[in-house]
Each structure stands twice: as structure tokens, then as C-alpha cells.
Design an enzyme around this catalytic site. Structure first.
Site, PDB file in Angstrom:
ATOM      1  N   SER A   1       0.841  -1.108   0.050  1.00  0.00           N
ATOM      2  CA  SER A   1      -0.140  -0.088  -0.006  1.00  0.00           C
ATOM      3  C   SER A   1       0.793   1.338   0.037  1.00  0.00           C
ATOM      4  CB  SER A   1      -0.987   0.130   1.157  1.00  0.00           C
ATOM      5  OG  SER A   1      -1.653   1.369   1.538  1.00  0.00           O
TER       6      SER A   1
ATOM      7  N   TYR B   1      -3.005  -0.818  10.361  1.00  0.00           N
ATOM      8  CA  TYR B   1      -2.964  -1.163   8.957  1.00  0.00           C
ATOM      9  C   TYR B   1      -1.743  -0.415   8.297  1.00  0.00           C
ATOM     10  CZ  TYR B   1      -4.209  -0.819   4.206  1.00  0.00           C
ATOM     11  OH  TYR B   1      -4.366  -1.362   2.692  1.00  0.00           O
TER      12      TYR B   1
END
Length: 681
Positions: A558, A571
């Protein structure tokens, strides 16, 4: 201007579909059928006799009108006047093009003469196991007479072609009472005045041969049971097959990469449990359709299934070296200056007693069909041994067909393989969103895909969308479970022979400020993404090293792996963990030819399982926008002002694995439409 299909051609298609639907009648893509009828010549208006016949490479069971070759019968039969003789009969295939009616439909096959020269309105040429069993028996001519009297005539082996068509035409003319013939070493041909009569005659020959073999055959044609060679229990058998598969695939892929297929049906296991299987397997297959798919003979492991795995693997390597030497000797014995180059010396069929059969090909369908053909060969051997002795055609004749220039020309007409052809991909989290898009893209580029997801229903739906078991299979896997991951790779090995390309995509996201983030939130995200990626990559490396074919591991990380944003500690930290796994594994696995790279997406809202699961609402609240406008919001904060979709991430995965970046490892590709704060530096 289109015209309705002629009634005789319609009847031919219907008959073909019925015959091709039953594997007792003919093998996949094996045999052909024809019909003759009169039409008005569109130029002169005069009646002209045409023949419709299954074209080259088609399959009877799925034959369509466009798969028919359409020839003028007068011109086709006039070829007998210019036929230069059996030594030059291959030239007649090109001559068929001058007999086509209009554009002619599909390319005429080598068997066209068999249909056109026989004086019958309808002709079937089929490869039933029962008929080939008689055709490959040591005293096949006598057995044919015993079974059929004078209603079916024996035709000695002749390679398919124009001369065989002349032979069968002469047999029919000399035997007006006959309904067909047994072609030595090959199959059957039947005829009739109507489509119904022809089909009835074909089925009579097939069923009468089946009954003859059953009534006359001895009880154990493959001999007595071999002590210790019986089938393992199903669970043990499949576990052993999965453990062996990557090693066997490595052997079958020495000349060129292959996709695998595993079969453990009763006929295979019984054959391998019997005393005569080494002798019979060494004789090889006989029907041309069989050995073109299975090679001249299989590789047979000569150990019981209880042998230690490392002992079995070592013995397979020894047998493989001997197989390659034998195949090269076979090629060199029969090749001449006009023969095509040797195509490869690896086996297409590997038989493992007590476990089953591994078959290989350029794609899953080819591998599966090769296995089906060897089962046909086992059935043929059983029938022949039951009433006589299995006696296939000479190896010199097998070579003439395997390295036939016409067969070589057919191979040259095949389309170029897609970039990921022969590669097996396993994608986690592939039931939705980015993973689903990646699975679809890899399959579109030629890969076989294992669709892995916690949601079994979603995974199955994606596998079916891609095209079913010859293209994709679904596995249910929780990536936090070592056992489930191992089981998923075992399923991949059984379905396709192994794994070459793994995408770590499974993930969830919980967006909370630091003080609201619980230890459970932290553990859950790290278990699924950091720990899960590690476990999947470890199993992937184990399988890839066993294969010795290199491989690719891709992490879907990500932008958050490098960008520090608010309310996202769990996350983003786990994505940073994944990003560094890429670097660590690239450094460790490079010596095995395994490349490890990453993709850093951002703002993939549309179709995303994560965003749909609440993450979208949470991020929208953080940024103060409506949830349905979140994709637009992310796009506007990028340099390119473009929304990122799952397909864009899939494009990056393909770019990393499709061949052009063959010397790249340890790379992260941003797919975020340009986020300056996430630039790698």
C-alpha cells in the site's frame, strides 16, 4: 448472403454430437464424420455433389457448422487421377484446397480422403477403446472375423492419408455386405446410406466389440496383484501426489515449461497394481491420437507407494535421465535429413503405482486430455490382453506419425502462446476487489489460476467467471492458518502440477486513532497481512524450490507502507511489514530464480472488499467527505487526478510477471495516480 445449413449437414452435426458425447465411442478431438448431399451451384445453378466433413483439429462432441470442411465431391474424387502414389501421398492434403466449395469452411483433415472416396452418403471414423483393442491385438484380423463375421472387414495398418482412403473404398466395394471395418492399430470406420444408418452401424461395431471382449476375455488381463503396489487410501494418496507433483513437474519441464494434471481413477490404479503393467507400459500406446498426446511411452516409477518421499524423488530423477536418453535414441534411430527437429525428450505421462498418473501439456486442457488418452490406452491394453496379446504398431511407424511433416505444419499453425502460458498463479483474497481483478488478468494472459479466498462462495464464483477447472480452481483458505495454506498449495499441485506465481493480496483494514486501536485490532491485521503473507510466501518458496523453475511472489502492499497518515496505525504498520518482506525475500530467494516484488496501491475504492466492509465509511469520516464520493476525493489529491481501480493494480502485477521485467526483483511499483508524499526514496 447466408444460407441455411443443408439438411444432410444438419444431420451430420447432430450425429457427431451424439457420438462425441460418449467417451466409449471416441476420444476428445478424435475421429471424424461426414455427409454428402446435392446443392445448386451458386454460379451455374446446376446440381453439384458436396461433402461436409469434420475439419482438422475439431471435436465431434462440440462440432459446429464452421468446423466443417466443405468440398466438391467430383473434384475430390478426381484427385485419384493425379495421385502420385503412397510415397508422395502427403502432397494430397494441399490438393484438397483445390476441391473446396466456396471458402470451404474449416481446413480439411488428413482423413478427408477416407470420407470422400468411400461410396457411401455418410461415413464415421472413430477411435473407440473396444475397436482399438481388436485393432491392436496380435491376431486382430482373426478376432475381427470371430466377432463380426463378414459384416466388418479387417484393414491392415496404414498411416492415415490418401492411400488409406483408397484402401477403405476398395474394401467397401469388394464387400457389399459390410457395414464398416476395423483399421489395424488405429480405430474403426463405418458407413451408411443415411445419417441414422451410419450411426447405427458405428454403434453396432463399438458395442459388439465391447460385448465380445467381455464375453471372451480372461478375468485378469493385467496379471496378478503386485504385493505392496495397491492404491493408498484416498487421503494418503492425494497427499502423496501433492508432495510428488512439483518434483515430477520439474522433470516434465526440462525442455519447456508444462502444466500438470493428476488422475487417480480406478482403471489407472488397478493397472499400476498389476504384475504386467511394466511390460505393457513399455510397449507404448498405439492409436495415433493416443501417442501424439502421450508420447511414445510413459515414465513409470518402479517403487511401491510406501517408499520414502526422498527415495521416490531420487529414483524419478534417475528414471527421467534414462527416459531422455531412450527418447533421443528413438529419435536418432528413425530420423532422416527431412525430419523436423526433436521436440523434447521429457515424458508427457508419469505413472506412480499406488498414487496415480501425472500428465503434462502446454495448458491444463492439453494436460488433462493427455491423461484421458492414456486411460483410453489402458482400456485398449486391457481388452487386447483379455482376448489375445497387446501388439501396437512398430516404433518406426509411430515415429513417422509423431514427426510427420503434416503434424509439424499443424503445430506451426498454432497461435503464439500468451505471456503467462504454462504458469500457475495462486492469488489470495481473490474473491473480490483487487484480488479478483488480478485473477482475471493473469488468466487472460494465459495463466492457470488458483482463486484463494476465505469466502468459498466468492472464490468459486470468480473461478467460474474465469472459465472453470481448465482455467481456474477455487480454494478456501484463511491465511492465518498454516494448515489451510499448505492445503491450498496441495490443491494447486493436484489441479495444475504446482505453483509459479503467488500474489499476497488478502487483507482487511481497521481505521482508528491510536488510543482507540485495541490489541485485537493490531493482532488481527498483522495476523492476516504480515503473518499471512509470510506464511503464504514460505509455502510458495517451498513449492517453487522443489520445482526448480524459478517463480514470482508479488505483495499487494500500500501507499500507506511509506506514507504516514492519521488514524491508521495498525493497517499502515502491517503494510510496512509487508513492504520489507519484499526486500528481505528478494535478497534470500534470488539464488533460486524466484523474484519478489510489490505493488503499492492507494484509494482503490470501487469494487474493493475492504472499503465495502466499513473501511470506506471510516476513511470518509476522517476526510470529511461522503462515502460515495471517496474515490473522487482520493483522485483529486493525486498528481494525475485519476481514480485508481482494481484493474490498474492487476496491470502492475502483470507488468512485474509477464516477462519484460525478467531481471527485476525487490521493486515496489506505486499505483496511486501520483502521491508525492509516498514517493520511494
Amino acid at each position: 448472403m447466408s444460407h441455411p445449413l443443408h439438411p444432410e449437414a444438419e444431420a451430420l452435426l447432430a450425429r457427431s454430437h451424439r457420438l462425441g458425447a460418449d467417451p466409449r465411442n471416441t476420444n476428445y478431438a478424435g475421429g471424424n464424420a461426414s455427409a454428402k448431399g446435392s446443392v445448386a451451384d451458386p454460379v451455374t445453378g446446376d446440381d453439384v455433389e458436396l461433402m461436409w466433413v469434420k475439419g482438422s483439429g475439431g471435436d465431434l462432441g462440440t462440432l459446429k457448422a464452421e468446423g466443417l470442411a466443405v468440398l466438391r465431391l467430383d473434384r475430390m474424387r478426381a484427385l485419384t487421377q493425379v495421385y502420385p502414389g503412397v510415397e508422395r501421398e502427403d502432397e494430397m492434403v494441399a490438393a484438397f484446397d483445390y476441391c473446396l466449395h466456396g471458402k470451404g469452411g474449416a481446413a480439411p483433415s488428413i482423413d478427408t480422403a477416407m470420407h470422400g472416396l468411400v461410396e457411401a452418403a455418410h461415413v464415421d471414423h472413430l477411435h473407440p477403446d473396444s475397436g482399438i483393442a481388436l485393432a491392436c491385438s496380435a491376431d486382430g484380423e482373426k478376432l475381427t472375423a470371430d466377432c463380426f463375421g463378414d459384416s466388418v472387414v479387417w484393414v491392415p495398418w496404414r498411416r492415415p492419408g490418401f492411400q488409406l482412403g483408397l484402401d477403405i473404398a476398395a474394401v467397401k466395394e469388394a464387400n457389399p455386405q459390410a457395414i464398416g471395418c476395423i483399421l489395424g492399430g488405429h480405430g474403426i470406420t463405418a458407413w451408411g446410406d443415411t445419417a441414422e444408418e451410419c450411426e447405427r452401424n458405428s454403434l453396432h461395431i463399438i458395442r459388439a466389440a465391447e460385448a465380445f471382449l467381455a464375453e471372451r476375455g480372461k478375468a485378469e488381463p493385467f496379471g496378478s496383484a503386485l504385493d505392496g503396489y495397491g492404491p493408498l487410501p484416498r487421503a494418503e494418496r492425494r497427499a502423496r501426489a501433492a508432495a510428488l507433483a512439483p518434483y515430477i513437474r520439474a522433470l516434465a519441464s526440462q525442455d519447456r515449461p508444462q502444466v500438470g494434471h493428476f488422475t487417480d481413477t480406478e482403471p489407472v490404479l488397478d493397472f499400476l497394481a498389476r504384475a504386467e503393467h511394466p511390460r505393457l507400459a513399455a510397449l507404448g500406446t498405439s492409436c495415433p491420437d493416443h501417442f501424439l498426446r502421450t508420447k511414445v511411452r510413459p515414465l513409470v516409477l518402479d517403487l511401491p507407494p510406501t517408499a520414502e518421499l526422498d527415495v521416490a524423488v531420487a529414483r524419478l530423477k534417475e528414471l527421467h535421465s534414462a527416459y531422455r536418453e531412450d527418447y533421443r535414441a528413438y529419435y536418432e534411430q528413425y530420423a532422416d535429413e527431412n525430419s523436423p527437429a526433436m521436440r523434447g525428450a521429457d515424458p508427457a505421462i508419469v505413472l506412480v503405482p499406488g498414487v496415480g498418473m501425472f500428465s503434462f501439456g502446454k495448458d491444463k486442457q492439453t494436460a488433462r486430455v493427455a491423461g484421458e488418452f492414456y486411460v483410453n490406452a489402458i482400456n485398449v491394453m486391457r481388452g487386447a490382453e483379455a482376448v489375445s496379446a497387446y501388439s501396437p504398431i512398430e516404433e518406426s511407424e509411430k515415429f513417422r506419425i509423431e514427426y510427420w511433416e503434416l503434424e509439424e505444419a499443424k503445430l506451426r499453425r498454432m497461435p503464439a502462446p500468451k505471456p503467462l502460458a504454462t504458469r500457475v498463479a495462486l492469488v489470495t483474497g481473490a474473491g473480490s476487489g483487487i484480488g479478483k481483478a488480478i485473477a482475471h488478468r493473469l488468466a487472460a494472459e494465459g495463466a492457470c489460476v488458483v482463486v484463494a479466498d476465505l469466502n468459498a462462495e466468492n472464490a468459486q464464483a470468480v473461478a467460474e467467471e474465469i472459465g472453470g477447472p481448465d482455467k481456474a480452481v477455487a480454494v478456501t483458505v484463511d491465511v492465518t492458518s498454516e494448515e489451510q495454506i499448505a492445503a491450498a498449495f496441495a490443491e494447486a499441485a493436484l489441479a495444475f502440477g504446482g505453483v509459479d506465481l503467488v500474489v499476497n493480496n488478502a487483507g482487511i483494514s481497521i481505521s482508528k486513532p491510536l488510543l482507540e486501536t485495541t490489541a485485537r485490532d493490531w493482532d488481527l491485521q498483522h495476523d492476516i497481512m504480515a503473518r499471512g503473507s509470510f506464511l503464504v510466501s514460505r509455502e510458495a518458496a517451498r513449492a517453487m524450490q522443489a520445482q526448480g523453475l524459478g517463480g514470482d511472489i508479488v505483495y499487494i502492499a500500500s501507499k500507506n507502507a511509506v506514507f504516514a497518515g492519521p488514524n491508521n496505525i495498525a493497517y499502515s504498520a502491517t503494510k510496512a511489514d509487508q513492504a520489507h518482506q519484499v526486500r528481505l525475500l528478494a535478497a534470500e530467494l534470488g539464488e533460486h530464480g524466484i523474484r519478489v516484488n510489490g505493488v503499492n496501491p492507494d484509494g482503490v475504492v470501487r469494487g474493493s472488499g475492504i472499503f465495502a466492509g466499513g473501511w470506506g465509511a471510516q476513511r470518509a469520516a476522517v476526510y470529511g467527505v461522503e462515502e460515495e464520493k471517496l474515490g473522487e476525493f482520493y483522485a483529486q489529491r493525486t498528481l494525475l487526478k485519476r481514480e485508481v481501480l482494481p484493474e490498474h493494480v492487476a496491470n502492475a502485477v502483470f507488468a512485474l510477471t509477464g516477462g519484460d521485467l525478467s531481471h527485476t526483483t525487490g521493486l515496489h511499483i506505486p499505483v496511486d495516480a501520483g502521491v508525492a508524499a509516498a514517493f520511494l526514496r
